[in-house]
Design an enzyme around this catalytic site. Structure first.
Site, PDB file in Angstrom:
ATOM      1  N   GLY A 199      -4.604   3.794   4.242  1.00  0.00           N
ATOM      2  CA  GLY A 199      -5.184   3.116   5.393  1.00  0.00           C
ATOM      3  C   GLY A 199      -4.167   2.259   6.122  1.00  0.00           C
ATOM      4  O   GLY A 199      -2.985   2.211   5.782  1.00  0.00           O
ATOM      5  N   ALA A 200      -4.663   1.569   7.150  1.00  0.00           N
ATOM      6  CA  ALA A 200      -3.836   0.636   7.925  1.00  0.00           C
ATOM      7  C   ALA A 200      -4.404  -0.766   7.716  1.00  0.00           C
ATOM      8  O   ALA A 200      -5.523  -1.047   8.119  1.00  0.00           O
ATOM      9  CB  ALA A 200      -3.855   1.012   9.403  1.00  0.00           C
ATOM     10  N   LYS A 222      -1.555   9.851   6.067  1.00  0.00           N
ATOM     11  CA  LYS A 222      -1.719   8.560   6.749  1.00  0.00           C
ATOM     12  C   LYS A 222      -2.390   8.868   8.082  1.00  0.00           C
ATOM     13  O   LYS A 222      -1.739   9.293   9.031  1.00  0.00           O
ATOM     14  CB  LYS A 222      -0.356   7.911   6.974  1.00  0.00           C
ATOM     15  N   ASP A 243       5.303   5.576   7.567  1.00  0.00           N
ATOM     16  CA  ASP A 243       4.918   5.578   6.149  1.00  0.00           C
ATOM     17  C   ASP A 243       5.000   6.991   5.572  1.00  0.00           C
ATOM     18  O   ASP A 243       5.376   7.167   4.411  1.00  0.00           O
ATOM     19  CB  ASP A 243       3.507   5.004   5.986  1.00  0.00           C
ATOM     20  N   LYS A 252       0.821  -1.219   0.000  1.00  0.00           N
ATOM     21  CA  LYS A 252       0.000   0.000   0.000  1.00  0.00           C
ATOM     22  C   LYS A 252       0.853   1.267   0.000  1.00  0.00           C
ATOM     23  O   LYS A 252       0.520   2.228  -0.689  1.00  0.00           O
ATOM     24  CB  LYS A 252      -0.939   0.034   1.218  1.00  0.00           C
ATOM     25  N   THR A 253       1.922   1.260   0.785  1.00  0.00           N
ATOM     26  CA  THR A 253       2.747   2.469   0.883  1.00  0.00           C
ATOM     27  C   THR A 253       3.453   2.751  -0.438  1.00  0.00           C
ATOM     28  O   THR A 253       3.495   3.899  -0.895  1.00  0.00           O
ATOM     29  CB  THR A 253       3.769   2.334   2.029  1.00  0.00           C
TER      30      THR A 253
END
Length: 204
Positions: A101-102, A33, A44, A16-17
């Site tokens: 997101g996480a 983030k 991130d 994602k990052t």
């Protein structure tokens, strides 16, 4: 036209990052983030700052910076706080915004609310990051289905890493979502490869 996009994944550790960095650089968007859980010295946001080349991007501060690399609800509990959905508001900007997101959609924020609820609170379009592995069809379909059931607008899906055409075609045909691009496995992730990877995105 400036747009806000929430980048979610079908699980943890699927890139994602890196995808957020590629999107941020390609669109020269801002980055945010909302929740950083663990690795505060190498967050991130810090990674994005070191991967982008343009001078337009602004990186907005996290709402919660949690010390343990755990699910946000547990990391917050160990830090002696509780994540409150009411604390989250889109940062003020005249630029497009990439929100990372996480983990996945059903990662808990507290005893009652999930990342999914955060997306609904922010009222933004979602970009789903998928990666090919045994079980990824199931995980991708579950993710997209959860978004559709909650009437959340899906901008599209990005496949990250080694390609599997049969898997990708099945997901796209079954779920009827746009493919925004397929990012090949990057042997080295740096400013130059992030710029080059943007050419794989068919983003409008």
């Amino acid at each position: 036209m400036n747009e806000n996009y929430f980048v979610t994944g079908i699980g943890t550790g699927i890139g994602k990052t890196m995808i957020s960095a590629i999107l941020t650089e390609k669109l020269k968007a801002d980055y945010w983030k909302p929740i950083q859980s663990g690795d505060l010295a190498q967050s991130d946001s810090f990674a994005i700052e070191n991967l982008i080349s343009n001078s337009k991007t602004k990186i907005h501060s996290e709402i919660y910076r949690l010390n343990k690399p755990l699910s946000p609800h547990l990391s917050a509990k160990l830090d002696g706080i509780q994540i409150e959905l009411s604390k989250f508001h889109l940062p003020e900007t005249k630029n497009s915004l990439i929100i990372e997101g996480a983990g996945g959609l059903l990662v808990p924020l507290n005893d009652k609310e999930l990342i999914l609820d955060l997306i609904k609170q922010l009222n933004v379009q979602v970009i789903v990051v998928s990666q090919n592995y045994l079980g990824s069809i199931n995980h991708t379909l579950l993710t997209i289905n959860a978004l559709k059931q909650n009437s959340i607008q899906i901008k599209g899906i990005i496949f990250n890493g080694e390609s599997n055409l049969e898997t990708e075609d099945y997901i796209l045909k079954y779920m009827q979502v746009p493919c925004l691009g397929k990012i090949p496995l990057l042997k080295d992730v740096n400013k130059q490869t992030i710029i080059e990877a943007g050419h794989y995105l068919t983003f409008e």
